[in-house]
Design a protein around this motif. Structure first.
Motif, PDB file in Angstrom:
ATOM      1  N   LYS A   1      33.601  36.856  37.235  1.00 46.98           N
ATOM      2  CA  LYS A   1      35.260  36.615  37.624  1.00 46.98           C
ATOM      3  C   LYS A   1      35.173  35.908  39.104  1.00 46.98           C
TER       4      LYS A   1
ATOM      5  N   TYR B   1      29.505  29.403  32.765  1.00 49.01           N
ATOM      6  CA  TYR B   1      30.260  30.637  33.037  1.00 49.01           C
ATOM      7  C   TYR B   1      29.612  31.366  34.118  1.00 49.01           C
TER       8      TYR B   1
ATOM      9  N   GLU C   1      33.205  34.611  31.774  1.00 51.55           N
ATOM     10  CA  GLU C   1      33.096  34.679  30.512  1.00 51.55           C
ATOM     11  C   GLU C   1      34.181  35.166  29.824  1.00 51.55           C
ATOM     12  N   GLN C   2      35.331  36.000  30.267  1.00 55.06           N
ATOM     13  CA  GLN C   2      36.398  35.961  29.760  1.00 55.06           C
ATOM     14  C   GLN C   2      37.173  34.836  29.017  1.00 55.06           C
ATOM     15  N   ASP C   3      36.912  33.717  29.963  1.00 54.47           N
ATOM     16  CA  ASP C   3      37.828  32.481  29.644  1.00 54.47           C
ATOM     17  C   ASP C   3      36.831  31.932  28.473  1.00 54.47           C
TER      18      ASP C   3
ATOM     19  N   ASP D   1      42.490  38.138  34.227  1.00 55.36           N
ATOM     20  CA  ASP D   1      41.650  39.269  33.737  1.00 55.36           C
ATOM     21  C   ASP D   1      41.200  39.302  32.413  1.00 55.36           C
ATOM     22  N   ASP D   2      42.018  38.863  31.313  1.00 53.64           N
ATOM     23  CA  ASP D   2      41.626  38.782  30.004  1.00 53.64           C
ATOM     24  C   ASP D   2      41.003  37.355  29.630  1.00 53.64           C
ATOM     25  N   GLY D   3      41.139  36.435  30.437  1.00 48.06           N
ATOM     26  CA  GLY D   3      40.671  35.149  30.329  1.00 48.06           C
ATOM     27  C   GLY D   3      41.711  34.301  29.835  1.00 48.06           C
TER      28      GLY D   3
ATOM     29  N   GLN E   1      43.326  30.979  27.946  1.00 51.08           N
ATOM     30  CA  GLN E   1      42.907  30.665  26.030  1.00 51.08           C
ATOM     31  C   GLN E   1      42.910  29.183  26.145  1.00 51.08           C
TER      32      GLN E   1
ATOM     33  N   GLU F   1      35.378  33.412  25.958  1.00 51.56           N
ATOM     34  CA  GLU F   1      35.612  34.390  24.818  1.00 51.56           C
ATOM     35  C   GLU F   1      37.227  34.290  24.481  1.00 51.56           C
ATOM     36  N   ALA F   2      38.176  34.182  25.473  1.00 52.47           N
ATOM     37  CA  ALA F   2      39.611  33.857  25.267  1.00 52.47           C
ATOM     38  C   ALA F   2      40.077  32.417  24.783  1.00 52.47           C
TER      39      ALA F   2
END
Length: 404
Positions: free
Chosen positions: A145, A142, A128-130, A38-40, A42, A132-133
């Motif tokens: 999701k 990217y 995109e979350q990956d 969900d949040d990516g 890290q 950014e994380a």
């Protein structure tokens, strides 16, 4: 005398087992990675036996993508490539680990299989979350999701490049069928479970023909929904809109990768192409989860297993019946678990030994056997595997010794 004889037999058996072909494989542990779907994620972890390539080129763009690939192989000896991405959670590394563990365990119990002839590649479709994380880099492709497993275009870093996730698969086939690099390549296998099975089932339908099609195989294990080939559905719902539109059907809405092709050959052409592909369905008989809960998916059935059975029934009801190049494996006792599906007796054989599409009589293969339980899937394999031949000899000697 009897005691001395039995003691001598014990020493002989100890010596026999010392010389017998005993193999063991210490299974790679799945690494812990911070973040989530969900949040990516890290990071992309380093994996034993794999090379993490962060700048894998994709034709049509200056952007790149990360992949895991079997390290240290002599490409002139490789005869088989297995392409296995992650699923909805995008934990791609764990799928490379699972496939590598099963490959090495298969090698430890099958002396005729050389693991150095099989290359495993996991393309990392990031969101995109990956990026950014921290798991991805600014120059890496990217998607949304979940849009990558529909074959849609990337969201960045250069959306104007219009790179489909299906374009990435095309490039991987081209890479592994390059006769200069892989002169002995025999088969390329797309092995997908759940979301990746959706991805590959749709790709099998819309992939444009090339001279290498006969070498490409698709393993479709427990997808959440299917690209349905006919307009009717087994569970009709008049209140559900767009039931026959992509990604659930072929009436309209295909991704940009396919629109030009669809305009030329239409629905019938896409269906005919799909029926001629080497497609292998695998269904866990305990996979009774709902999967895709969109109403369009529910018209195909209420669970993964029911949708799979309904899709097979639809194929059998076609004018020409079940396609001769399609197979069905029912994996008993397995639910929605990628490791247990791939580690089943049937899929171990398809992945690493014989991915043949038809029987000698040209009829589809439908097998129904228990999942392989002789080995673990994501832990350390602490016990040694003894070949059945040596064990049989030992048991014969023991029984003979007891009768002395």
């Amino acid at each position: 005398m009897a005691i001395a004889t039995r003691f001598s037999l014990f020493l002989f058996l100890t010596f026999l087992f010392t010389l017998s072909p005993v193999s063991a494989w210490d299974w790679i542990q799945n690494p812990a990675v911070n973040g989530g779907q969900d949040d990516g994620w890290q990071s992309l972890p380093e994996l034993p036996g794999a090379q993490l390539i962060t700048d894998w080129p994709v034709p049509g763009t200056s952007s790149v993508m990360p992949v895991y690939q079997s390290a240290g192989l002599d490409t002139s000896r490789v005869t088989r490539a297995i392409i296995v991405p992650g699923a909805k959670a995008r934990d791609h590394w764990s799928y490379w680990v699972t496939m590598q563990n099963i490959k090495m365990d298969f090698a430890s119990t099958n002396s005729s299989f050389d693991p150095n002839t099989t290359s495993i590649l996991t393309p990392c479709f990031l969101a995109e979350q990956d990026i950014e994380a921290g798991a991805g880099k600014p120059d890496q492709l990217y998607w949304g999701k979940t849009s990558w497993f529909g074959g849609y275009y990337t969201k960045g870093p250069n959306a104007d490049d219009k790179i489909s996730s299906f374009d990435v698969l095309d490039s991987l086939v081209d890479y592994y069928t390059n006769e200069t690099m892989y002169p002995n390549m025999q088969t390329v296998i797309f092995a997908g479970h759940s979301a990746a099975a959706q991805f590959f089932q749709r790709y099998a339908a819309v992939r444009q023909p090339t001279k290498n099609d006969d070498r490409v195989n698709y393993i479709i294990a427990n997808p959440g929904s299917y690209l349905w080939l006919v307009q009717d559905r087994p569970a009709q719902n008049s209140s559900c809109p767009d039931v026959d539109e992509y990604k659930y059907g072929l009436n309209n809405g295909l991704p940009g990768y396919s629109t030009g092709d669809y305009s030329r050959i239409g629905r019938d052409g896409i269906v005919s192409r799909y029926l001629g592909r080497n497609v292998h369905y695998a269904l866990g008989t305990n996979d009774n989860g709902p999967g895709d809960t969109q109403c369009q998916a529910l018209t195909q059935g209420s669970t993964h297993l029911e949708r799979g059975n309904n899709f097979i029934a639809m194929l059998k009801a076609l004018p020409d019946g079940m396609p001769s190049q399609h197979t069905v494996d029912m994996i008993e006792g397995v639910s929605h678990q990628n490791d247990q599906m791939f580690n089943s007796t049937q899929l171990r054989q398809r992945l690493f030994k014989d991915v043949s599409t038809t029987t000698s009589a040209g009829t589809p293969q439908t097998t129904q056997n228990n999942a392989n339980t002789s080995s673990k899937n994501n832990g350390a394999l602490s016990s040694k595997l003894i070949s059945s031949g040596s064990l049989g000899i030992a048991m014969t000697l023991v029984l003979g010794g007891l009768s002395l």
